[in-house]
Scaffold this motif. Structure first.
Motif, mmCIF file in Angstrom:
data_model
loop_
_atom_site.group_PDB
_atom_site.id
_atom_site.type_symbol
_atom_site.label_atom_id
_atom_site.label_comp_id
_atom_site.label_asym_id
_atom_site.label_seq_id
_atom_site.Cartn_x
_atom_site.Cartn_y
_atom_site.Cartn_z
ATOM 1 N N PHE A 71 -81.005 5.472 -62.240
ATOM 2 C CA PHE A 71 -79.670 6.792 -62.012
ATOM 3 C C PHE A 71 -80.354 7.964 -61.477
ATOM 4 N N CYS A 72 -80.155 8.097 -60.201
ATOM 5 C CA CYS A 72 -80.815 9.395 -59.638
ATOM 6 C C CYS A 72 -80.019 9.557 -58.477
ATOM 7 N N PRO A 73 -80.303 10.986 -58.023
ATOM 8 C CA PRO A 73 -79.703 11.479 -56.717
ATOM 9 C C PRO A 73 -80.006 10.760 -55.645
ATOM 10 N N PHE A 74 -78.882 10.570 -54.775
ATOM 11 C CA PHE A 74 -79.057 9.759 -53.813
ATOM 12 C C PHE A 74 -80.300 9.879 -52.766
ATOM 13 N N SER A 75 -80.599 11.087 -52.530
ATOM 14 C CA SER A 75 -81.730 11.436 -51.718
ATOM 15 C C SER A 75 -83.265 11.054 -52.315
ATOM 16 N N GLU A 76 -83.322 11.203 -53.559
ATOM 17 C CA GLU A 76 -84.288 10.609 -54.231
ATOM 18 C C GLU A 76 -84.677 9.088 -54.182
ATOM 19 N N ALA A 77 -83.182 8.557 -54.331
ATOM 20 C CA ALA A 77 -83.380 6.920 -54.126
ATOM 21 C C ALA A 77 -83.856 6.655 -52.899
ATOM 22 N N VAL A 78 -83.297 7.568 -51.797
ATOM 23 C CA VAL A 78 -83.772 7.151 -50.476
ATOM 24 C C VAL A 78 -85.642 7.041 -50.429
ATOM 25 N N ARG A 79 -86.028 8.049 -51.115
ATOM 26 C CA ARG A 79 -87.565 8.221 -50.938
ATOM 27 C C ARG A 79 -88.100 7.219 -51.949
ATOM 28 N N GLU A 80 -87.637 7.048 -53.173
ATOM 29 C CA GLU A 80 -88.241 6.155 -54.248
ATOM 30 C C GLU A 80 -87.900 4.783 -54.247
ATOM 31 N N HIS A 81 -86.581 4.434 -53.580
ATOM 32 C CA HIS A 81 -86.363 2.823 -53.740
ATOM 33 C C HIS A 81 -85.660 2.695 -52.312
ATOM 34 N N PRO A 82 -86.695 2.834 -51.209
ATOM 35 C CA PRO A 82 -85.867 2.701 -49.975
ATOM 36 C C PRO A 82 -85.721 0.854 -49.622
ATOM 37 N N GLU A 83 -86.368 -0.175 -50.479
ATOM 38 C CA GLU A 83 -85.742 -1.281 -50.335
ATOM 39 C C GLU A 83 -84.532 -1.520 -50.772
ATOM 40 N N LEU A 84 -84.177 -0.917 -51.960
ATOM 41 C CA LEU A 84 -82.664 -1.100 -52.328
ATOM 42 C C LEU A 84 -81.689 -0.471 -51.295
ATOM 43 N N ILE A 85 -82.114 0.767 -50.854
ATOM 44 C CA ILE A 85 -81.285 1.557 -50.027
ATOM 45 C C ILE A 85 -81.146 0.505 -48.601
ATOM 46 N N LYS A 86 -82.216 0.122 -48.082
ATOM 47 C CA LYS A 86 -82.102 -0.498 -46.931
ATOM 48 C C LYS A 86 -81.170 -1.932 -47.271
ATOM 49 N N LYS A 87 -81.263 -2.496 -48.325
ATOM 50 C CA LYS A 87 -80.635 -3.836 -48.529
ATOM 51 C C LYS A 87 -79.076 -3.577 -48.677
ATOM 52 N N TYR A 88 -79.002 -2.466 -49.422
ATOM 53 C CA TYR A 88 -77.321 -2.466 -49.768
ATOM 54 C C TYR A 88 -76.385 -1.330 -49.225
ATOM 55 N N LEU A 89 -77.299 -0.145 -48.657
ATOM 56 C CA LEU A 89 -76.439 1.029 -48.023
ATOM 57 C C LEU A 89 -75.638 0.530 -46.800
ATOM 58 N N GLY A 90 -74.363 0.727 -46.801
ATOM 59 C CA GLY A 90 -73.321 0.274 -45.658
ATOM 60 C C GLY A 90 -73.234 -1.227 -45.825
ATOM 61 N N SER A 91 -73.580 -1.884 -46.778
ATOM 62 C CA SER A 91 -73.169 -3.386 -46.628
ATOM 63 C C SER A 91 -71.778 -3.507 -47.209
ATOM 64 N N VAL A 92 -71.078 -2.624 -47.953
ATOM 65 C CA VAL A 92 -69.907 -2.817 -48.672
ATOM 66 C C VAL A 92 -68.937 -1.777 -47.488
ATOM 67 N N VAL A 93 -69.518 -0.583 -47.131
ATOM 68 C CA VAL A 93 -68.672 0.360 -46.202
ATOM 69 C C VAL A 93 -69.620 0.447 -45.036
ATOM 70 N N PRO A 94 -69.161 -0.462 -44.144
ATOM 71 C CA PRO A 94 -70.310 -0.105 -42.813
ATOM 72 C C PRO A 94 -70.130 1.220 -42.188
ATOM 73 N N ARG A 95 -71.030 1.632 -41.658
ATOM 74 C CA ARG A 95 -71.037 2.856 -40.829
ATOM 75 C C ARG A 95 -69.842 3.188 -40.227
ATOM 76 N N ARG A 96 -69.467 2.145 -39.313
ATOM 77 C CA ARG A 96 -68.113 2.317 -38.445
ATOM 78 C C ARG A 96 -67.132 1.741 -39.140
ATOM 79 N N ASP A 97 -66.993 1.834 -40.454
ATOM 80 C CA ASP A 97 -65.810 1.185 -41.095
ATOM 81 C C ASP A 97 -64.612 2.219 -40.431
ATOM 82 N N ASN A 98 -64.573 3.194 -40.812
ATOM 83 C CA ASN A 98 -63.513 4.304 -40.342
ATOM 84 C C ASN A 98 -64.058 5.375 -40.043
ATOM 85 N N PHE A 99 -63.300 6.500 -39.514
ATOM 86 C CA PHE A 99 -63.732 7.726 -39.013
ATOM 87 C C PHE A 99 -64.580 8.544 -39.978
#
Lengths: 480, 250
Positions: free
Chosen positions: A150-178
Motif C-alpha cells: 500500500f504505497c503512493p502510486f509513484s513509489e509503486a512505479v519505481r518499486e513494483h514496475p512488473e505489477l504496474i506494467k501488468k495491470y495499469l490501464g488493463s481496466v481503464v484503457p488509456r483511450r477509454d475516454n477523454f
C-alpha cells in the motif's frame, strides 16, 4: 410556509473553505509533451512509464470532450491549467507524522480529520495525498508483514514496475475516454494497493485527497489489485478549500479482483461545490471501474457524493468471472447550483453474474441530479441477474432529479429488475417533526438520513458516521 | 395555562377564526365540538404554530408567555403537544428514532441529559403495550403503511412519552373502532393530572363517554358560541349543530 422556508434553508457555507499557505512548486499553466516529460522526470519514473504517458497524451490530443452528460459548464481551457503542484520540500519528505508540516496537520484538524488519532483509533492506514504528492504513510509495517503493498502510486512505479506494467490501464484503457486519457498522460500521484493471494487485508485502507493549490488540476491514479482469494476494503475521502476558479479533477481508479477475491471501495466526496450562485467549485470528472476478472470475485462500490460543482462519475463493474458479483451503493447530494450526473455500469459477461444497484439522489436548491446507469447482459452471460433501485428525494421546488437507466439484454435467461421512486420532503412532514420538538434542520437531516440508510449501512462504521455528518452539513440551509 | 383572547386568523384570503376566546387552566379537560369548517383544526394548528395561518388579531398566552412569538419546535419543547387529525407518513425514518429525538429535544430544553437508549426502549414498549400497539411499529417508518387506528394510537404514544403540559388532540377518536377508542381514551386518561391540561377536538360525544371533560365548548363560524359542562355534549348529540347555530344567531 414550505417553499419560502425551503429556499431560505438553501444557504450554507462550505466549512472547509480555507487555504493552507504551504509553498507549492507549481508548473506553469499549459500542456504539451514537455510537460508530460517533466512530470515523469520529476517523479524519477522508469522509461516505460514515460512512454505510456506520452502515448496517452497523443491519444488525448485526438479525442474530444464528451458532451452527453446532463451538465452545463463553460468550456474548460486545458492550456490554462497547471498540471503539477507539490509541497516544495520534496527531497526530504517526512518519514513519519512527526515530520509532517504542522500546517498540514492543522489543515487536517480543521477538516475534522485528526490523522494521527484517527488512524490509531480506527486501525486505519492512511496514505494522505496533499496536492499531488503523498506526505504521510502509516501502518506500513503491519501491512508489510501481511505482504500487502500500500504505497503512493509513484513509489509503486519505481518499486513494483512488473505489477504496474501488468495491470495499469488493463481496466481503464488509456483511450477509454477523454478524461481518462488526460489522466493517463499527466497523473500526478495516487495510491497503489496489492493484496497477495489468500490474504485478508488486516485493516481498512484509507486515503484523503485534497486539492489545495489554485488552478491546479489534480489527476489521481489509483490501482488496486486483489489477488486470488484475497480481501480488501479501501476508503477514500476528500475535501478542498474555497476557490473562485473552477478546478478540474480527473481521476482514474482501476480495481482488479482475481478469482475468489473481494474489493470493497468506499468514497466520501466533499469537494468545494461552489457558492450559492454557482461560482467556483470543483469539476469532478472521474473514471472508476472494477474488473471482476476471476470466478466468484466481488467488487462493491459505495459512494457518498456531496461536493463538487459538477460530478461526472460512473463507478462500474465488469463481471467477467463466472458467478462474480458487482455492487453499487450511492448517495448523491446536490444543493444550490450543483450538478451531478452519476451512476454505474454493470457489464455482465460471465455466467451467473449478479449485480445490485442502489442509488439515492437528493436534490435541493436549484441543483440538478442525474442517475445514469447501464446494465448490459452479454450473450454468454447465462443466468445473469440485476436488481436496480433508484430513488430521488427533492427538497424545495426549484431542483431537479432525472433518471436515465439503460438496459441492454442479450441473453434471454437474464433477470433484470428496475425500481424507481421520486419523493419530496413535504411541508407537512417538517411541521409534524417540528411539532415534536425537532428543529427544521434536524427534521430534514432525519428524513434525509432515513432516505439514505440503505447505502450508509454499506459503509465501514466510522465512515458511516462521517458521511451522515457530512450530509447534514451539505444540506444546512436547504430547508428553512 | 392557556389564554386565548379575541383570536382572529386567516389562511390566504379566508378568515377562519373570528374572535375566539378560550381559557384553559391546568388540571382541566376541555372538549371542543362543532360542525365541519367551524375552525376546530385551525385552532389546533394555530396553537401549534403552523405558519399557513396568519394571526390578524388577538393574543395567545401560554404559561404567561406570548405563544405566537415562539417557533413550532419551541412551543413543543415548552410542552405543547398536538395530536394530528391526519398524521403524516415519513417513509424511511424509523418511528422510534423520531420518538427518541422528540423526547431528547424536550429534555435538552429542560436542561436534562439525553435519555438512555435502553431505558427509552423499555419505556416505549411499556407505553405501547398499554395502548395495545404492536411493538414492531416502533421499527417501521413513521406512520408508513399504518392503519388509521395505528396512526392515532401512535399519536397518543408520542403524547404519553412526551408528557406535555398542554395536549391538544385533533379528532384523535375519528375512524377508530371501539377497542381502539377505549385504548386511546385510556392513554389520554393516564395523562390527566393537576398540572396538565387536555383539549379534545371531536365531532362525537362517543369519546367523551370515556374521557370525561370538565368543559365543553361549541365552535361555530370561528367563535365559541356556547360553553358548558358534559351535558352540553349530550344535548348536542341529541339536537345537532343546527340548534347551536340557531341559538347563536338568535
Amino acid at each position: 410556509m414550505a417553499s419560502e422556508n425551503m429556499e431560505s434553508l438553501v444557504n450554507r457555507r462550505y466549512e472547509h473553505g480555507f487555504v493552507t499557505d504551504i509553498e507549492t512548486e507549481t508548473f506553469p499553466p499549459g500542456l504539451d509533451e514537455g510537460v508530460v516529460r517533466a512530470i515523469s522526470a520529476r517523479k524519477n519514473e522508469p522509461k516505460f512509464m514515460l512512454e505510456w504517458r506520452l502515448q496517452a497524451y497523443r491519444q488525448w490530443l485526438e479525442m474530444r470532450e464528451p458532451t452527453w452528460a446532463h451538465v452545463h459548464y463553460p468550456q474548460i481551457k486545458f492550456n490554462e491549467i497547471s498540471y503539477f503542484a507539490a509541497p516544495k520540500s520534496d527531497d526530504d519528505r517526512p518519514k513519519s507524522l512527526d515530520e509532517v508540516d504542522p500546517k498540514l496537520l492543522e489543515t487536517y484538524e480543521k477538516l475534522g480529520i485528526p490523522l494521527h488519532e484517527r488512524a490509531r483509533l480506527a486501525g486505519v492506514a492512511v496514505d494522505a495525498v496533499f496536492d499531488s504528492v503523498s506526505v504521510a504513510t502509516t501502518f506500513k509495517e503491519k501491512l508489510y508483514e501481511a505482504g500487502v503493498i500500500f504505497c503512493p502510486f509513484s513509489e509503486a512505479v519505481r518499486e513494483h514496475p512488473e505489477l504496474i506494467k501488468k495491470y495499469l490501464g488493463s481496466v481503464v484503457p488509456r483511450r477509454d475516454n477523454f478524461y481518462a486519457a488526460l489522466n493517463s498522460a499527466v497523473f500526478s500521484d495516487g495510491s497503489f494497493v496489492y493484496i497477495p493471494k489468500g490474504v485478508r487485508c488486516p485493516m481498512e485502507l484509507s486515503t484523503y485527497f485534497r486539492i489545495n493549490a489554485a488552478n491546479t488540476g489534480q489527476f489521481e491514479r489509483t490501482l488496486i489489485i486483489a489477488d486470488e482469494g484475497s480481501h480488501v476494503s479501501y476508503l477514500e475521502g476528500c475535501t478542498a478549500p474555497m476557490r473562485d476558479e473552477n478546478q478540474l479533477h480527473a481521476a482514474v481508479v482501476e480495481l482488479v479482483a482475481l478469482e475468489d477475491a473481494e474489493i470493497k471501495y468506499s468514497t466520501v466526496q466533499n469537494w468545494y461545490p461552489g457558492d450559492e450562485n454557482g461560482v467556483g467549485g470543483i469539476y469532478n470528472f472521474v473514471t472508476k471501474r472494477g474488473d471482476c476478472r476471476g470466478a466468484n470475485s466481488k467488487i462493491s462500490w459505495t459512494q457518498v457524493e456531496t461536493g463538487s460543482a459538477i460530478t461526472w462519475k460512473y463507478p462500474s463493474c465488469i463481471l467477467r468471472g463466472a458467478n462474480s458479483v458487482g455492487e453499487f451503493y450511492s448517495v448523491a447530494v446536490v444543493n444550490n447550483m450543483q450538478q451531478a450526473d452519476t451512476g454505474t455500469k454493470m457489464i455482465h459477461i460471465g455466467p451467473n453474474t449478479r449485480s445490485t444497484i442502489v442509488s439515492k439522489g437528493i436534490s435541493a436548491g436549484k441543483a440538478q441530479n442525474v442517475y445514469r446507469g447501464l446494465v448490459r447482459i452479454m450473450p454468454q452471460a447465462h443466468g445473469a441477474r440485476n436488481h436496480t433501485q433508484c430513488d430521488s428525494l427533492l427538497i424545495g421546488s426549484e431542483c431537479g432529479a432525472h433518471t436515465f437507466p439503460y438496459m441492454e439484454i442479450k441473453n434471454p435467461s437474464a433477470k433484470v429488475e428496475h425500481e424507481a421512486t421520486t419523493s419530496k420532503i413535504s411541508a407537512d412532514q417538517l411541521f409534524y417533526c417540528r411539532q415534536r420538538g425537532l428543529s427544521e434542520e434536524d427534521a430534514v437531516n432525519m428524513i434525509v438520513n432515513g432516505f439514505c440508510k440503505e447505502v450508509f449501512k454499506e459503509l465501514p462504521m466510522e465512515f458511516a458516521v462521517e458521511a451522515q455528518a457530512l450530509l447534514n452539513v451539505s444540506l444546512e440551509g436547504a430547508v428553512g | 395555562m392557556l389564554e386565548i383572547k379575541n383570536l382572529k386568523t386567516r389562511i390566504g384570503d379566508t378568515e377562519i377564526l373570528r374572535g375566539l376566546t378560550l381559557s384553559v387552566q391546568a388540571g382541566e379537560v376541555h372538549a371542543i365540538m362543532g360542525p365541519n369548517g367551524s375552525g376546530k383544526s385551525t385552532l389546533a394548528l394555530v396553537i401549534a404554530g403552523h405558519d399557513d395561518y396568519v394571526v390578524t388579531d388577538g393574543t395567545v398566552t401560554y404559561n404567561g408567555k406570548n405563544l405566537l412569538d415562539l417557533e413550532p419546535e419551541e412551543r413543543a419543547r415548552e410542552g405543547v403537544f398536538l395530536g394530528f387529525q391526519y398524521p403524516v407518513e415519513i417513509p424511511g425514518v424509523n418511528n422510534a428514532y423520531l420518538l427518541k429525538a422528540a423526547v431528547n429535544a424536550k429534555r435538552r430544553h429542560n436542561g436534562q441529559g439525553e435519555v438512555d437508549a435502553f431505558e427509552f426502549l423499555k419505556l416505549a414498549r411499556e407505553k405501547m403495550a398499554a395502548l395495545g400497539m404492536d411493538p414492531k411499529l416502533l421499527n417501521r417508518g413513521i406512520n408508513e403503511g399504518f392503519s388509521g387506528g395505528e396512526k392515532k394510537r401512535n399519536e397518543v404514544l408520542q403524547m404519553t412519552m412526551l408528557e406535555p403540559s398542554l395536549a391538544i388532540l385533533d379528532e384523535t377518536d375519528s375512524g377508530l373502532d371501539i377497542d381502539a377508542l377505549k385504548a386511546v381514551a385510556k392513554g389520554i386518561n393516564t395523562l390527566r393530572s393537576p398540572d396538565r391540561a387536555i383539549v379534545l377536538i371531536t365531532h362525537y360525544q362517543r369519546l367523551l363517554d370515556y374521557v370525561q371533560p370538565d368543559f365543553v365548548h361549541v365552535l361555530s363560524e370561528g367563535r365559541i358560541v356556547r360553553s358548558g359542562d358534559k351535558s352540553l355534549a349530550l344535548e348536542l348529540e341529541d339536537k345537532g349543530y343546527d340548534w347551536v347555530r340557531e341559538a347563536a344567531s338568535a
